[in-house]
Write an enzyme that holds these catalytic residues in place. Structure first.
Site, PDB file in Angstrom:
ATOM      1  N   ASP A 475       1.975 -42.567 -27.803  1.00  0.00           N
ATOM      2  CA  ASP A 475       2.639 -41.451 -27.277  1.00  0.00           C
ATOM      3  C   ASP A 475       3.276 -40.260 -28.041  1.00  0.00           C
ATOM      4  O   ASP A 475       4.527 -41.538 -28.435  1.00  0.00           O
ATOM      5  CB  ASP A 475       2.168 -40.888 -25.569  1.00  0.00           C
ATOM      6  CG  ASP A 475       0.555 -41.451 -25.278  1.00  0.00           C
ATOM      7  OD1 ASP A 475       0.346 -41.417 -26.255  1.00  0.00           O
ATOM      8  OD2 ASP A 475       0.773 -41.783 -23.652  1.00  0.00           O
ATOM      9  N   THR A 477       4.836 -37.344 -26.270  1.00  0.00           N
ATOM     10  CA  THR A 477       5.680 -36.474 -25.185  1.00  0.00           C
ATOM     11  C   THR A 477       6.596 -37.554 -24.364  1.00  0.00           C
ATOM     12  O   THR A 477       5.168 -38.531 -23.817  1.00  0.00           O
ATOM     13  CB  THR A 477       4.894 -35.660 -24.543  1.00  0.00           C
ATOM     14  OG1 THR A 477       4.613 -34.746 -25.577  1.00  0.00           O
ATOM     15  CG2 THR A 477       5.664 -35.164 -23.906  1.00  0.00           C
ATOM     16  N   ASP A 797      -0.078 -42.132 -21.198  1.00  0.00           N
ATOM     17  CA  ASP A 797      -0.044 -42.136 -19.572  1.00  0.00           C
ATOM     18  C   ASP A 797      -1.201 -41.010 -18.679  1.00  0.00           C
ATOM     19  O   ASP A 797      -0.946 -41.067 -17.622  1.00  0.00           O
ATOM     20  CB  ASP A 797       1.104 -41.057 -19.436  1.00  0.00           C
ATOM     21  CG  ASP A 797       0.596 -38.954 -20.741  1.00  0.00           C
ATOM     22  OD1 ASP A 797      -0.623 -39.923 -20.763  1.00  0.00           O
ATOM     23  OD2 ASP A 797       1.745 -39.253 -20.987  1.00  0.00           O
TER      24      ASP A 797
END
Length: 1220
Positions: A475, A477, A797
């Site tokens: 990912d 972020t 996440d």
């Protein structure tokens, strides 16, 4: 307990209840009443709440808690609640006692054989032939010194004692391993926290500290840790399939279904609930307790019936592959299986045995290698025994022409037993039972150390799989970036500000829209708190993008909290919460004049398409045409994105009072025709250490890909800053829709050949959904275009990242930003959300692989030498130069101590300088094979020289051809001592497996290694000098010791000689310990695909069985229990323990095969009666679309025509009747 207050208590009474809790000894509601309430569903639950408590506030009053302020947090009050309602903890299964572990260690087949042989030897050693008959028994009994016959028992006793030592060491290792796993389990539990309100403050507390009466905040991605009743909810949808079996998400609201159950997942929305049941009293706890208790009670009966059952029904119990359940943190129950056998049995068997992932790479290779070595050892030991027996028989009865005398039989048997013991010792040394121990020690050690490197390993095999990783899909972020977002640019009132403007520069009405829109259209759980330390940065709590927007308001000298105080969360009329499909969030406010206003925020390109107007420079709304939108995209959004900024658009829409009320459930018609307020550019800086970490990965042969939801320009800019992309390189950056277009055929089906054309060059996948991430991961893993099949690690996440995390070889979940659902699906949790921690995981994984290889290199050298020495010695001298007890000591050094020494080497940066091993790389490389054979050659030359010429060199008596029970000889003691010392020094050689010269490098960094080598040397001195008859050792002089040490140290010099020979020249050397071959894989992968396709269907049935088994004991008649048990309880094994509710739902619990068993319905007549009734017996919807308790207009009008025992539509019992 008496009622504390009337159900119709005024709301102000609730606030006072906190004070009352301090002096009133009892609660107004009992544990039994709460349990009974939580067992009801939908309309039944609403009816009960209305009849007994008035509403949810009535329950809060009785529980002496405030729906807004929560519990006071007073320790005495919390203790009393735990005493009355229980603690949020399910007691784990008792660990195995040390004696049980000893008993398990004694089950080892080779040890049992050795024990029997030792007992027989012990018994026979006490037999003495009658006086004068000794000569008749031939040479076999000659040579015994006076008194030596009496000590014949010592060897048998010594073997038994050695077996006891081995068993105790094994049991101790198992005990410490189990202790460590329990420590890991408790660490995982401590990591699990949940948000509650106490004393008016929103705080996070460990799941185990949650108690009845707590006000818990639930949000998207949470795994509910306790049962509760909804107080306020925003578009809340729950996945209850783990409990009820319903695969559809269940919408929770105060006027339809307010009950929230532990172990279920929040898939959308947010809200607050009052906790009503925890631990063993929650729905998950009740079922778990029943299954656990029922299993224990019936365990003995099951064992008695097992044989009969196996004969009666073919394959009633399927043992599922537990590759993921080694660590005790994620135990799995045994699946149920149909009683119907037949043609489908083989398919059923395959399906039942589906693992979560295929067997770990290292496990597969080790199992294969261990079996091969074991077979070779068995063959050698059998040949040894046969040769010894034949040699003895031919020499005694053919050469010496002795008759077989009855009185000599025990002596002959003693010889046969001795030969048998020699054979077994050859087997003991040959079989590498230390391999699993080495793996376990290495993994356990690594897992413990990895915690310090911010890697919380949930599944042990993920640790070593990470060493083989060839690709990481990360990912953006929070993993590659700092996840500390700030608004740095803005487009407001038709001006592009390169930094946040002063509030005076913005027209007042635009500023008002901006302040209100951001304040109410961000989750109320998102907030900015003062810094913990003076001079520090303010703390961002909740969603980081929303915190950036709230920070913008603070920069504009406005306080969002004032707006929230004026418009509390309960007053929000309707909320369309953010999810990965919408990529936006919208909130509806109802004004006092009856009009409505909706505020929206989201990805700029999505929201701008829905904008028909824009606020101009003077603050007035003007028409926003497509060409205006294109201008903004080119002049504002693309420049922001190219600087790596995330762009968010803020907009609103008014619904006048006179018009008919909109259809709020039709989101597409509501969130359209918007007026654009502003576009903001949010910066999320790249973590400073990430570019270097990515460089290390690339140097280590690992491809890093970024998978993000941001737009492609932002993603490309960040990827370039990170070093994933380099200017001038021919790599692909795709958006999700473009990626899907390229990989699908005309029918919309995904084709592996199409994916194979894309993934090798793909580096950035932008605007991607969790489904795209799963497709990419699956495509890379299934691909066969490269020589080595890819081993893929993935970070995630979000709740929807679960499938990708499960599909990946190693799934990393974010410990800080990750949802509980993502953590449950992962293998490793990154406690700091940092990409550099993944690089450390790669180092540890490779270190595990190397540690196992070091141990193999050492052990196989000992194996080869010991087996050949025992075999050759036995065949030539009719006796093994290494005695049984000595062999057991060698085995102890070789297996237990060496595995401990070599498996605890710390990793070094040099591990990242080589390419990944991949799936098919053999465990034993040609360099290692060169080392093994080279050292074995040296040791064999030394041992055989000492064996056949040692007595002349040292001028001592020969130990060859010694009679039975002869005293220990110096000759054989020198052979034994030199052999052990050569292993000891070779242990230092074994530290390096890639042909390195300096074998001492970093040796003092490993205290365990140094301690074990020195400790072994000291014990060896004691054995030789003081071991005497039990160890078949004779004291040695200093000169003899020095020669033994000199020959032992020779292995270090010989190692340098071996290193100079280039491996490339030794073409004849074969590699060993290959992994699964390519052609063996598709079947497993195919099975896994079948599993994914059938997931929803099986999830439904699995949940129903789980609920059915829990409810039948509580809610139905005894006859149904018996009927149910007769059909379903057969073939069910006792579930293994889980230590907390939070981990209870970690994995799917049951697998029901296609051929379903007959399950009696709870009441067949009810099922027939219910069939024609409509399923809409729920009350009419409230005018308050947000379903908040504040709205006094909630009508709990419920049809009362159903009997209490019948199951209402929508209840779990009803769903069981209709589905099963």
């Amino acid at each position: 307990m008496g009622d504390m207050a009337n159900n119709s208590v005024a709301y102000s009474g609730v606030k006072n209840s906190l004070k009352e809790a301090n002096h009133d000894g009892d609660f107004g509601i009992t544990l039994a009443e709460l349990r009974a309430l939580m067992e009801l569903r939908s309309t039944d639950a609403l009816r009960k709440i209305q009849e007994s408590y008035g509403d949810v506030y009535g329950i809060c009053t009785k529980l002496k808690t405030s729906p807004n302020e929560g519990l006071s947090g007073n320790p005495a009050d919390l203790e009393r609640r735990e005493a009355v309602f229980g603690k949020n903890f399910i007691p784990p299964k008792k660990p195995k006692t040390f004696l049980q572990l000893v008993w398990e260690a004694l089950q080892d087949v080779t040890l049992i054989i050795l024990e029997i042989a030792a007992i027989v030897s012990l018994g026979l050693s006490f037999y003495q032939p009658p006086e004068g008959d000794n000569a008749l028994c031939g040479e076999v009994s000659v040579g015994e010194e006076e008194g030596e016959g009496e000590t014949g028992w010592i060897e048998g006793a010594a073997i038994l004692l050695s077996v006891v030592c081995v068993v105790l060491v094994t049991a101790f290792n198992d005990w410490s391993k189990e202790k460590q796993f329990r420590g890991l389990q408790s660490r995982i539990e401590q990591e699990q926290k949940f948000t509650v309100i106490r004393g008016g403050q929103v705080i996070q507390i460990p799941v185990a500290d949650i108690t009845v009466g707590d006000i818990a905040q639930v949000k998207y991605g949470d795994l509910l840790p306790a049962d509760g009743i909804l107080i306020q909810g925003n578009d809340l949808k729950i996945d209850e399939s783990s409990l009820t079996g319903e695969s559809d998400h269940v919408k929770k609201s105060l006027d339809k279904d307010p009950l929230l159950l532990s172990g279920t997942h929040v898939m959308e929305g947010s809200g607050r609930m009052v906790v009503t049941a925890v631990g063993v009293n929650s729905q998950t706890g009740i079922i778990f307790t029943l299954l656990g208790a029922g299993g224990e009670e019936e365990e003995k009966k099951d064992e008695k019936k097992k044989e009969k059952k196996n004969k009666k029904q073919d394959g009633a119990i399927e043992n599922r592959n537990k590759a993921k359940a080694q660590d005790g943190a994620a135990m799995e129950m045994q699946p149920l299986k149909s009683e119907e056998g037949g043609d489908g049995d083989e398919k059923d068997k395959k399906k039942a045995n589906l693992p979560k992932k295929e067997k770990s790479v290292l496990q597969g290779k080790l199992t294969k290698l261990a079996v091969q070595i074991g077979k070779a050892g068995l063959l050698m030991s059998a040949i040894t025994v046969i040769i010894l027996v034949l040699y003895f028989v031919i020499d005694t009865f053919w050469v010496q022409k002795r008759p077989w005398l009855a009185e000599c039989t025990p002596i002959y048997i003693q010889y046969f037993v001795k030969f048998f013991i020699i054979g077994v010792t050859v087997l003991v040394v040959a079989v590498p039972e230390g391999l699993p121990l080495a793996v376990t020690i290495s993994l356990a050690y690594s897992v413990k150390k990895m915690m310090k490197d911010n890697n919380l390993v949930r599944h042990l095999d993920a640790c070593e799989t990470m060493g083989n990783a060839t690709a990481i899909c990360s990912d953006k972020t929070g993993t590659l970036t700092m996840n500390r977002m700030t608004v740095v640019q803005a487009y407001i009132n038709e001006k592009h500000y390169k930094k946040v403007p002063e509030p005076e520069a913005i027209p007042p009405n635009i500023l008002s829209y901006l302040v209100t829109g951001i304040s109410v259209n961000c989750a109320y759980t998102s907030k900015i708190l003062p810094p913990e330390k003076e001079g520090g940065l303010p703390r961002h709590v909740g969603n980081k993008t929303e915190c950036a927007l709230l920070g913008l308001l603070l920069d504009l000298k406005r306080d969002y909290q004032d707006v929230r105080n004026e418009i509390p969360e309960e007053a929000l009329y309707k909320v369309y919460t953010f999810n990965s499909v919408r990529k936006s969030m919208s909130t509806v406010l109802k004004n006092s004049d009856g009009s409505y206003r909706i505020f929206s925020k989201g990805a700029s390109e999505i929201i701008l398409k829905k904008c028909f107007k824009i606020l101009s420079a003077n603050g007035e709304a003007k028409v926003f045409r497509p060409r205006d939108r294109d201008d903004i995209v080119k002049t504002v959004i693309e420049p922001m994105a190219s600087e790596g900024l995330r762009t968010i658009c803020l907009a609103f829409r008014d619904f006048p009072a006179g018009e008919p009320e909109p259809e709020w459930d039709n989101e597409n018609d509501i969130v359209t025709g918007l007026t654009c307020i502003a576009v903001v550019g949010i910066e999320d800086p790249v973590r400073p250490e990430v570019p270097d970490a990515i460089k290390k990965c690339q140097r280590a042969g690992i491809t890093v890909r970024m998978v993000t939801g941001d737009n492609i320009n932002t993603a490309r800019a960040i990827a370039t800053k990170c070093g994933i992309l380099h200017p001038g390189e021919d790599f692909l950056c795709l958006e999700g829709k473009d990626f899907n277009r390229r990989i699908r055929n005309e029918k919309g089906e995904i084709e592996q050949e199409r994916i194979d054309k894309i993934w090798p060059k793909l580096r950035v996948l932008a605007r991607s959904s969790p489904t795209d991430k799963h497709t990419l991961v699956k495509g890379i893993i299934d691909s066969t275009v490269s020589d080595q099949r890819q081993v893929v690690a993935v970070t995630g996440d979000g709740t929807n990242d679960g499938p990708a995390l499960k599909k990946a070889d190693v799934g990393f979940a974010m410990g800080i930003a990750g949802t509980d659902v993502a953590k449950e699906a992962s293998d490793i949790i990154l406690t700091d959300d940092n990409f550099t921690s993944i690089v450390k995981a790669v180092m540890w994984g490779r270190n595990v692989y190397d540690s196992i290889s070091k141990f193999l290199q050492f052990q196989l050298t000992v194996n080869v030498v010991a087996v050949i020495v025992a075999f050759t010695g036995a065949c030539i001298t009719q006796d093994s130069p290494l005695k049984a007890v000595q062999m057991l000591w060698v085995n102890l050094i070789m297996d237990t101590l060496a595995s401990l020494a070599l498996a605890t080497e710390p990793p070094t940066e040099s591990l990242l300088l080589r390419k990944p091993y991949g799936r098919n790389k053999p465990l034993i490389s040609r360099t290692m094979m060169k080392n093994i054979l080279g050292h074995a050659f040296y040791q064999l030359v030394v041992v055989f020289t000492l064996l056949f010429a040692g007595e002349k060199f040292f001028d001592i008596d020969s130990g060859r051809n010694a009679p039975l029970h002869a005293p220990p000889s110096e000759h054989y003691t020198i052979v034994f001592n030199t052999f052990v010392l050569m292993q000891l020094f070779n242990e230092i050689n074994a530290r390096k497996i890639h042909g390195e010269r300096n074998v001492f490098e970093g040796i003092f960094n490993n205290a365990i290694f140094c301690t074990i080598v020195l400790g072994t040397f000291v014990v060896q001195i004691i054995i030789v000098q003081f071991g005497g008859k039990p160890f078949s050792c004779s004291e040695l002089s200093i000169e003899q010791w020095l020669w033994s040490i000199f020959l032992g140290m020779g292995t270090l010099l010989w190692g340098q000689l071996i290193s100079t020979i280039p491996t490339s020249r030794l073409k004849f050397l074969k590699e060993a310990g290959h992994g699964t071959q390519k052609e063996e894989i598709p079947e497993e992968e195919l099975a896994e695909d079948v599993e994914e396709i059938d997931h929803a269907e099986r999830e439904l049935r699995r949940g129903q069985i789980l609920w059915f088994r829990g409810l039948n004991r509580i809610q139905t008649q005894i006859r149904v229990v018996n009927a149910f048990r007769s059909s379903l309880y057969e073939g069910l094994e006792k579930p293994e323990s889980r230590s907390s509710i939070h981990n209870f739902m970690t994995h799917p619990e049951f697998r029901i095969e296609d051929s379903e068993p007959h399950i009696p319905l709870i009441d067949d007549t009810d099922a027939e009666d219910d069939a024609p009734t409509k399923r809409n017996s729920s009350p009419p919807p409230s005018p308050n679309k947000n379903n908040n308790a504040v709205d006094s207009g909630i009508h709990l009008t419920i049809e009362m025509n159903k009997s209490a025992t019948s199951s209402s539509p929508g209840s779990p019992l009803h769903s069981l009747e209709t589905s099963l």
